[in-house]
Design an enzyme around this catalytic site. Structure first.
Site, mmCIF file in Angstrom:
data_model
loop_
_atom_site.group_PDB
_atom_site.id
_atom_site.type_symbol
_atom_site.label_atom_id
_atom_site.label_comp_id
_atom_site.label_asym_id
_atom_site.label_seq_id
_atom_site.Cartn_x
_atom_site.Cartn_y
_atom_site.Cartn_z
ATOM 1 N N ASP A 20 22.115 30.327 19.822
ATOM 2 C CA ASP A 20 21.975 30.515 18.377
ATOM 3 C C ASP A 20 20.930 31.568 18.024
ATOM 4 O OD1 ASP A 20 23.912 28.669 17.805
ATOM 5 O OD2 ASP A 20 22.522 27.018 17.396
ATOM 6 N N LYS A 57 -11.081 31.000 39.739
ATOM 7 C CA LYS A 57 -10.087 32.073 39.863
ATOM 8 C C LYS A 57 -10.552 33.128 40.855
ATOM 9 C CE LYS A 57 -8.546 36.095 37.174
ATOM 10 N NZ LYS A 57 -7.111 36.121 37.508
ATOM 11 N N ASP A 95 9.733 38.555 23.458
ATOM 12 C CA ASP A 95 9.602 37.466 24.427
ATOM 13 C C ASP A 95 9.391 36.129 23.728
ATOM 14 O OD1 ASP A 95 9.875 39.154 26.561
ATOM 15 O OD2 ASP A 95 7.732 39.403 26.904
ATOM 16 N N CYS A 132 -5.319 32.469 34.393
ATOM 17 C CA CYS A 132 -5.975 31.902 33.225
ATOM 18 C C CYS A 132 -5.597 32.715 31.989
ATOM 19 C CB CYS A 132 -7.493 31.924 33.385
ATOM 20 S SG CYS A 132 -8.085 31.050 34.847
ATOM 21 N N HIS A 177 5.541 35.314 40.750
ATOM 22 C CA HIS A 177 4.356 34.481 40.905
ATOM 23 C C HIS A 177 4.007 34.259 42.367
ATOM 24 C CE1 HIS A 177 5.664 33.664 36.781
ATOM 25 N NE2 HIS A 177 4.392 33.431 36.530
ATOM 26 N N GLY A 194 8.495 43.744 31.483
ATOM 27 C CA GLY A 194 7.596 44.392 30.538
ATOM 28 C C GLY A 194 6.321 44.931 31.124
ATOM 29 N N ARG A 250 -14.375 31.375 34.684
ATOM 30 C CA ARG A 250 -13.259 31.541 35.626
ATOM 31 C C ARG A 250 -13.743 31.699 37.080
ATOM 32 N NH1 ARG A 250 -9.913 36.462 33.673
ATOM 33 N NH2 ARG A 250 -12.014 37.259 33.243
ATOM 34 N N GLU A 251 -14.809 31.016 37.424
ATOM 35 C CA GLU A 251 -15.352 31.148 38.772
ATOM 36 C C GLU A 251 -14.341 30.772 39.847
ATOM 37 O OE1 GLU A 251 -16.707 29.673 36.130
ATOM 38 O OE2 GLU A 251 -18.902 29.549 36.252
#
Length: 758
Positions: free
Chosen positions: A660, A19, A603, A520, A698, A436, A16-17
């Site tokens: 439904d 990020k 969820d 991620c 976000h 949450g 995750r560099e």
């Protein structure tokens, strides 16, 4: 000789560099130049990882999103970001997330709408169109990357999103027709292809995945119009489809004036022969023979059995590749040092998938004997997985066989339940809640790291998490929220957390994939039959409820979302795995109710994501998906209020199925679309309660009280006020408390204003 190529490589890095580089820049801890240099270094590494391929993708790297990159390449920027100072990267992040780096000038703007990329868990920034939209090419990003790769000796294949798919992905912000813009758009594409030709590109991959969906006559005509306009280009076009079958678009795709066509042979193998009967003899056929969306090893011998006859027929006209971009899988299985050894032997991440591709190409070019060792090792792993006793649990199989319709039925109809719940909970008009999670603070992350490193024992970790839960409860009480949550401090991820406690799952250290931007996820690996050995959330929720007299929501992830956000089994129908999850989560719901929790949220953020791309297949999926949710949720008393949450997808065309599900309250994302998602309620009278998200979590932007009031008034035009809730779009895990507190203060104040005006 068979040609090997790739559609795209995971851009986040093995650990995750990207990020961390992005988040450092956004916080003002590093410079724009630092970020650009890092991006170049990451691209160089990834090109080197793919250097054994005959053609390597260029342009698949993005700092946030490949669709947003295409919008900037085409000069299609929303009007609200015009005129801002700073370089293009500042505006790029303004569209992506509402603001650029902390040090960049200019005020916040509304972030671009975000939704799911076809049927994946990747989110893209939706292009925006109006009747006045003009396109002005800026090819600098792609040309710079092409120059970098060429300088490194890479055999390049630039990758772009095709014009028809680009329009299809976007949204008209007025009453104009998107297709009316095609004639205006194509000169920009022609100019781009010419610039790529001048810079030495021979082949260009032009992605048109919309060809695997149902297209009406106008959209089919758009393909003919677009590619006849581009056929004079000096580069060779490889038209790429993926994620599904061409079906009625097969003839159209075969006859477009392009040099090659890619077919996703994982999903559309049965179309190879019909396609060969239609494809002109001068065209290349690329076949996606390695699954680009799951992490199980390819059965190489079985693949060669069906692939060798096509190789013999096509010769040099056959190219092979993964089925789609490897964006959807982790980078390198070799990073996994703690993964169960047996299960690890069944897996392949991006680098391993490219090794599989190389093995297949060598076998096709030089015969199977040239890779006999590799094929034998692969066959051993495939056979071991198929016969492993860890995969099947007879008790789970028996429970699935005993599923009956009564499991999915609530005791009373919604009006009866609503009266009982209102009497028990005594909530005001426009009740407020959150979805949450609360911020995952540095303290939470540190405690989790210390626990993994053995520097903190279980008791110490539990005490640290309880302190964070208490903080969340006290903050919510101070804010004046009506229904509280425990904040999910103890949860690493809304799916991984549950998978870790269910039999039938395995977990990676570095199985990261990009969801959007710097976000991620690490999908758990569903390898066997699923069961719940013990309660997973009850103690945490009970503790949180003990801290307050206000209702506390029990927070669970639903079976469909756990399924869709896992690396799922490919040896049984998805529906069977989903039913197994439903029975396991049902036990948790019932244990929460026994513990005195009277509001339980389950969820299903990924319900729509799992829809097949062809509408005629929707009913089958929705039948088992909705039934799975109902099995999970409906074993409770009428007084227990069941919530569910869905985010960042278009729901209008499945609203009847959502109804439904019969959840008492549904919360959905609506703020980025300015409540457009509620248009469906003009015609469909949703029977239960609904919380249209009013706070875009976000984005770092803080919504004002006035903005929230305006959104809720728009909602009240469609849904009776007595059935409306006020809540954010999604969980607040990724935000900071300094952002969350003022945003929720404004949300609670807005609810009070709305009550006063009612």
């Amino acid at each position: 000789m068979v040609t090997t190529h790739n559609f795209g490589f995971p851009r986040i890095g093995a650990k995750r560099e990207l990020k961390f580089a992005l988040e450092s820049y956004w916080k003002g801890q590093s410079s724009r130049d630092d970020l650009k240099v890092f991006g170049a270094q990451l691209r160089q590494r990834h090109w080197q990882n793919q250097s054994h391929l005959d053609l390597v993708p260029v342009g698949d790297f993005a700092f946030y999103d490949q669709v947003l990159d295409m919008s900037f390449t085409l000069g299609n920027l929303p009007e609200r970001v015009h005129g801002y100072s700073g370089d293009q990267l500042d505006n790029y992040f303004r569209v992506a997330r509402g603001r650029s780096a902390a040090t960049a000038g200019g005020s916040d703007v509304a972030a671009g709408e975000m939704t799911k990329w076809f049927d994946t868990n990747y989110h893209y920034i939706v292009p925006e169109f109006t009747a006045a939209t003009e396109f002005k090419l800026d090819a600098s990003r792609l040309l710079e990357q092409l120059a970098e790769a060429t300088a490194q000796g890479v055999n390049t294949k630039p990758v772009i999103i095709g014009p028809v798919t680009y329009l299809w992905l976007g949204k008209a912000k007025d009453d104009s027709s998107k297709l009316a813009l095609l004639e205006r758009l194509l000169p920009a594409y022609a100019e781009l292809l010419e610039k790529l030709a001048v810079q030495g590109a021979e082949w260009v991959q032009i992605d048109e995945p919309v060809l695997v969906t149902e297209l009406d006559a106008d959209w089919q005509h758009a393909f003919n119009f677009a590619y006849h306009h581009l056929k004079s280009s000096r580069v060779k076009l490889l038209l790429a489809t993926y994620f599904g079958t061409l079906q009625e678009n097969l003839h159209l795709a075969c006859n477009l004036p392009v040099a090659g066509l890619h077919l996703d042979a994982i999903n559309a193998r049965d179309e190879i022969q019909p396609l060969l009967n239609l494809l002109p003899s001068h065209k290349v056929l690329s076949l996606g023979v390695i699954n680009g969306r799951n992490i199980w090893k390819t059965d190489l011998n079985a693949t060669l059995d069906w692939l060798e006859p096509f190789a013999a027929r096509l010769g040099e006209r056959l190219w092979i590749a993964p089925s789609c971009s490897l964006l959807h899988v982790p980078v390198d299985l070799a990073s996994e040092q703690k993964l169960d050894v047996e299960i690890k032997s069944w897996l392949a991440y991006a680098l391993q998938k490219l090794d599989e591709l190389k093995t297949l190409a060598t076998a096709l070019n030089n015969g199977r004997a040239a890779v006999a060792t590799e094929l034998a090792a692969n066959q051993t792993a495939i056979a071991a997985r198929r016969t492993s006793p860890r995969v099947t649990n007879p008790a789970v199989r028996a429970a699935i066989a005993n599923i009956n319709p009564a499991l999915g039925q609530r005791k009373g109809p919604y009006p009866v339940r609503a009266r009982k719940q209102a009497a028990l909970l005594n909530l005001p008009l426009y009740p407020t809640t959150t979805i949450g999670s609360f911020p995952q603070t540095a303290e939470i992350r540190q405690a989790r790291s210390q626990l993994k490193a053995g520097e903190l024992n279980e008791a110490g970790y539990k005490a640290a998490m309880r302190a964070e839960i208490e903080r969340s409860v006290r903050e919510q009480e101070a804010l004046g929220l009506d229904v509280l949550v425990h904040g999910e401090a103890e949860r690493n991820d809304m799916v991984e957390y549950f998978g870790e406690q269910l039999d039938g799952y395995a977990f990676s250290q570095f199985g990261w994939v990009q969801s959007y931007g710097s976000r991620c996820v690490k999908p758990p690996i569903l390898f066997g039959d699923i069961s719940r050995p013990k309660a997973m959330t009850v103690d945490w929720i009970k503790y949180a409820q003990s801290l307050t007299s206000k209702p506390m929501k029990g927070m669970l992830t639903g079976p469909v979302t756990i399924l869709n956000w896992s690396f799922v089994r490919d040896d049984q129908p998805r529906s069977v795995s989903c039913y197994q999850l439903a029975l396991a989560i049902r036990e948790e719901v019932q244990d929460l109710e026994k513990a005195g929790i009277r509001v339980i949220q389950i969820d299903e953020a990924a319900l729509r994501e799992g829809l097949p791309l062809r509408k005629f297949q929707w009913k089958q999926y929705l039948d088992w998906a909705v039934e799975s949710f109902r099995i999970t949720a409906n074993g409770v008393a009428d007084e227990t209020q069941i919530h569910t949450h869905m985010c960042y997808s278009e729901f209008n065309d499945i609203i009847a199925s959502i109804a439904d599900m019969d959840a008492d309250v549904i919360t959905i994302e609506t703020s980025r679309s300015d409540m457009e998602l509620l248009d469906v309620f003009d015609d469909f009278k949703y029977p239960n309660e609904i919380g249209p998200g009013v706070y875009d979590i976000h984005s770092p932007n803080i919504p004002t009280q006035e903005h929230i009031v305006r959104l809720m008034k728009k909602a009240a035009e469609r849904i009776p006020a007595e059935r409306l809730w006020v809540n954010p779009d999604c969980g607040l895990k990724t935000r900071q408390w300094t952002e969350v507190i003022p945003a929720l203060q404004n949300m609670v104040a807005a609810a009070k204003t709305l009550r006063g005006a009612a």
